[in-house]
Design an enzyme around this catalytic site. Structure first.
Site, PDB file in Angstrom:
ATOM      1  N   ARG A  94       0.869  -1.299   0.322  1.00 55.91           N
ATOM      2  CA  ARG A  94      -0.045  -0.375   0.459  1.00 55.91           C
ATOM      3  C   ARG A  94       0.818   0.753   0.203  1.00 55.91           C
ATOM      4  NH1 ARG A  94      -1.886   4.617  -0.012  1.00 55.91           N
ATOM      5  NH2 ARG A  94      -3.862   4.671   0.860  1.00 55.91           N
ATOM      6  N   LYS A  95       2.129   1.328   0.481  1.00 56.19           N
ATOM      7  CA  LYS A  95       3.068   2.458   0.112  1.00 56.19           C
ATOM      8  C   LYS A  95       2.302   3.804   1.234  1.00 56.19           C
ATOM      9  CE  LYS A  95       6.331   0.804  -3.226  1.00 56.19           C
ATOM     10  NZ  LYS A  95       5.549  -0.023  -4.024  1.00 56.19           N
ATOM     11  N   ASP A  98       1.371   8.585   4.646  1.00 58.24           N
ATOM     12  CA  ASP A  98      -0.158  10.291   5.091  1.00 58.24           C
ATOM     13  C   ASP A  98       0.734  10.192   6.812  1.00 58.24           C
ATOM     14  OD1 ASP A  98      -1.273  12.910   5.333  1.00 58.24           O
ATOM     15  OD2 ASP A  98      -2.875  11.740   3.844  1.00 58.24           O
ATOM     16  N   GLY A 100      -0.400   9.968  10.747  1.00 62.43           N
ATOM     17  CA  GLY A 100      -0.800   8.888  11.268  1.00 62.43           C
ATOM     18  C   GLY A 100      -2.120   8.488  11.247  1.00 62.43           C
ATOM     19  N   ASN A 101      -2.764   9.743  11.709  1.00 60.13           N
ATOM     20  CA  ASN A 101      -4.093   9.402  11.555  1.00 60.13           C
ATOM     21  C   ASN A 101      -4.996   9.162  10.903  1.00 60.13           C
ATOM     22  OD1 ASN A 101      -7.034  10.182  13.334  1.00 60.13           O
ATOM     23  ND2 ASN A 101      -7.040  11.732  12.254  1.00 60.13           N
ATOM     24  N   ARG A 234       6.466  -8.876 -13.581  1.00 63.11           N
ATOM     25  CA  ARG A 234       6.027  -9.215 -14.795  1.00 63.11           C
ATOM     26  C   ARG A 234       6.923 -10.570 -15.323  1.00 63.11           C
ATOM     27  NH1 ARG A 234       7.137  -3.262 -16.255  1.00 63.11           N
ATOM     28  NH2 ARG A 234       7.816  -3.407 -14.054  1.00 63.11           N
TER      29      ARG A 234
HETATM   30  O1  S5P Z   1      11.152   0.285  -4.950  1.00 63.95           O
HETATM   31  C1  S5P Z   1      10.463  -0.618  -5.262  1.00 63.95           C
HETATM   32  C2  S5P Z   1       9.073  -1.167  -4.570  1.00 63.95           C
HETATM   33  C3  S5P Z   1       8.636  -1.527  -4.762  1.00 63.95           C
HETATM   34  S1  S5P Z   1       7.295  -2.305  -3.098  1.00 63.95           S
HETATM   35  N1  S5P Z   1       9.754  -1.101  -6.198  1.00 63.95           N
HETATM   36  C4  S5P Z   1       9.351  -1.330  -6.922  1.00 63.95           C
HETATM   37  O2  S5P Z   1       9.410  -2.323  -8.248  1.00 63.95           O
HETATM   38  N2  S5P Z   1       8.363  -2.020  -6.266  1.00 63.95           N
HETATM   39  C5  S5P Z   1       7.025  -3.383  -6.783  1.00 63.95           C
HETATM   40  O3  S5P Z   1       8.137  -4.344  -6.791  1.00 63.95           O
HETATM   41  C6  S5P Z   1       6.061  -2.506  -7.698  1.00 63.95           C
HETATM   42  O4  S5P Z   1       5.154  -1.447  -6.472  1.00 63.95           O
HETATM   43  C7  S5P Z   1       5.865  -3.572  -8.510  1.00 63.95           C
HETATM   44  O5  S5P Z   1       4.598  -4.179  -7.107  1.00 63.95           O
HETATM   45  C8  S5P Z   1       6.922  -4.679  -8.062  1.00 63.95           C
HETATM   46  C9  S5P Z   1       8.260  -4.824  -9.076  1.00 63.95           C
HETATM   47  O6  S5P Z   1       7.065  -5.592  -9.827  1.00 63.95           O
HETATM   48  P1  S5P Z   1       7.854  -5.922 -11.157  1.00 63.95           P
HETATM   49  O7  S5P Z   1       6.963  -6.094 -12.345  1.00 63.95           O
HETATM   50  O8  S5P Z   1       8.793  -5.055 -11.814  1.00 63.95           O
HETATM   51  O9  S5P Z   1       8.473  -7.034 -11.229  1.00 63.95           O
END
Ligand code: S5P
Length: 264
Positions: A94-95, A98, A100-101, A234
């Site tokens: 979800r990253k 924002d 805390g509340n 991917r």
């Molecule tokens: O720095 C990051 C952090 C994350 S969580 N770089 C990323 O690519 N991600 C996530 O990892 C991104 O949102 C995606 O869901 C996954 C990478 O996917 P891919 O298809 O490139 O392997």
């Protein structure tokens, strides 16, 4: 005493009080996998079909719940069924970013009610400690764990240097709830403290995606950078080849790199 990167996942369970962290390490040891699938597809049908095929080979299924065009409560029921069938944990990417509340509401309420079904979620340390405190109020009583985004895999990321170090300091202040980091490498090499590091941007066949993503190999991530979990998207479900074969290829590459690390 050995450094944590030289210990098995099982031996590291005792380093954590957090339930989600302990469960994850136990599961990794049991299933012999450090592979997390990042399943970024847009329909329930595609998602559930791929998760059912790849489930046996992963420790963690990473979701972006808000990209599903046909999300409904039934999806959560189906997801939980697959979780029980294949024995994996769920990480909603979800990253949060924002105060805390606000994140407290975003985590527990709305359509998705993330805290109800995601064992693990993540947050940017950008807003300061309040983001962790807010999420912790909701997540800790439910046995959930949090990862801080200390680094990012994308080109030009601002999460470097002092920002990354500040993320580590923040994690140290919330050891009960923060179980680790999203990062490209192990950030703490102290035998007395342990964090689980998960690395995205992992691919065996390409080095970038045209939108800033940068790929490294499982060997580079696990063996050379001492990370703990490879996050692959991917590379598995968009390779044009059989998803089960691709999942197995990444599972073996990740696990072999881990075994090699233990022996070195
Ligand atoms: O720095 C990051 C952090 C994350 S969580 N770089 C990323 O690519 N991600 C996530 O990892 C991104 O949102 C995606 O869901 C996954 C990478 O996917 P891919 O298809 O490139 O392997």
């Amino acid at each position: 005493m050995a450094f944590n990167s030289k210990k098995t996942y099982g031996e590291r369970i005792e380093n954590f009080t957090n339930i989600a962290a302990r469960e994850l390490l136990t599961l990794m040891e049991r299933k012999k996998t450090n592979l997390s699938l990042a399943l970024d597809v847009n329909t329930k049908r595609e998602f559930l079909e791929i998760a059912d095929k790849v489930g046996p080979y992963i420790c963690l299924l990473k979701t972006h719940i808000d990209i599903l065009v046909d999300f409904d409560q039934d999806f959560i029921e189906q997801l939980k069924k697959l979780q029980n069938k294949h024995d994996f944990m769920i990480f909603e990417d979800r990253k949060f970013a924002d105060i805390g509340n606000t994140v407290k509401h975003q985590y527990s309420k709305g359509i998705y009610k993330i805290a109800e079904w995601a064992n693990i979620t993540n947050a940017h340390p950008l807003p300061g400690d309040g983001i962790v405190s807010g999420l912790k109020e909701v997540g800790l009583p439910l046995g959930r764990g949090l990862l801080l985004l200390a680094e990012m895999s994308s080109k030009g990321s601002l999460a470097t240097g002092a920002y990354t170090e500040a993320a580590v300091e923040m994690a140290r202040r919330h050891r009960d709830f923060v179980i680790g980091f999203i990062a490209g490498r192990k950030l703490v090499s102290n035998e007395n403290e342990d964090f689980i590091v998960m690395s995205p941007g992992v691919g065996l066949d390409s080095s970038k995606d045209g939108l800033g993503q940068q790929y490294r190999t499982p060997r580079n991530v696990i063996l050379e950078s001492n990370s703990d979990i490879i996050i692959v998207g991917r590379g598995i479900y968009e390779s044009g080849k059989d998803v089960i074969e691709e999942a197995l290829r990444y599972k073996n590459a990740g696990w072999n790199a881990y075994l090699e690390r233990l022996m070195n």
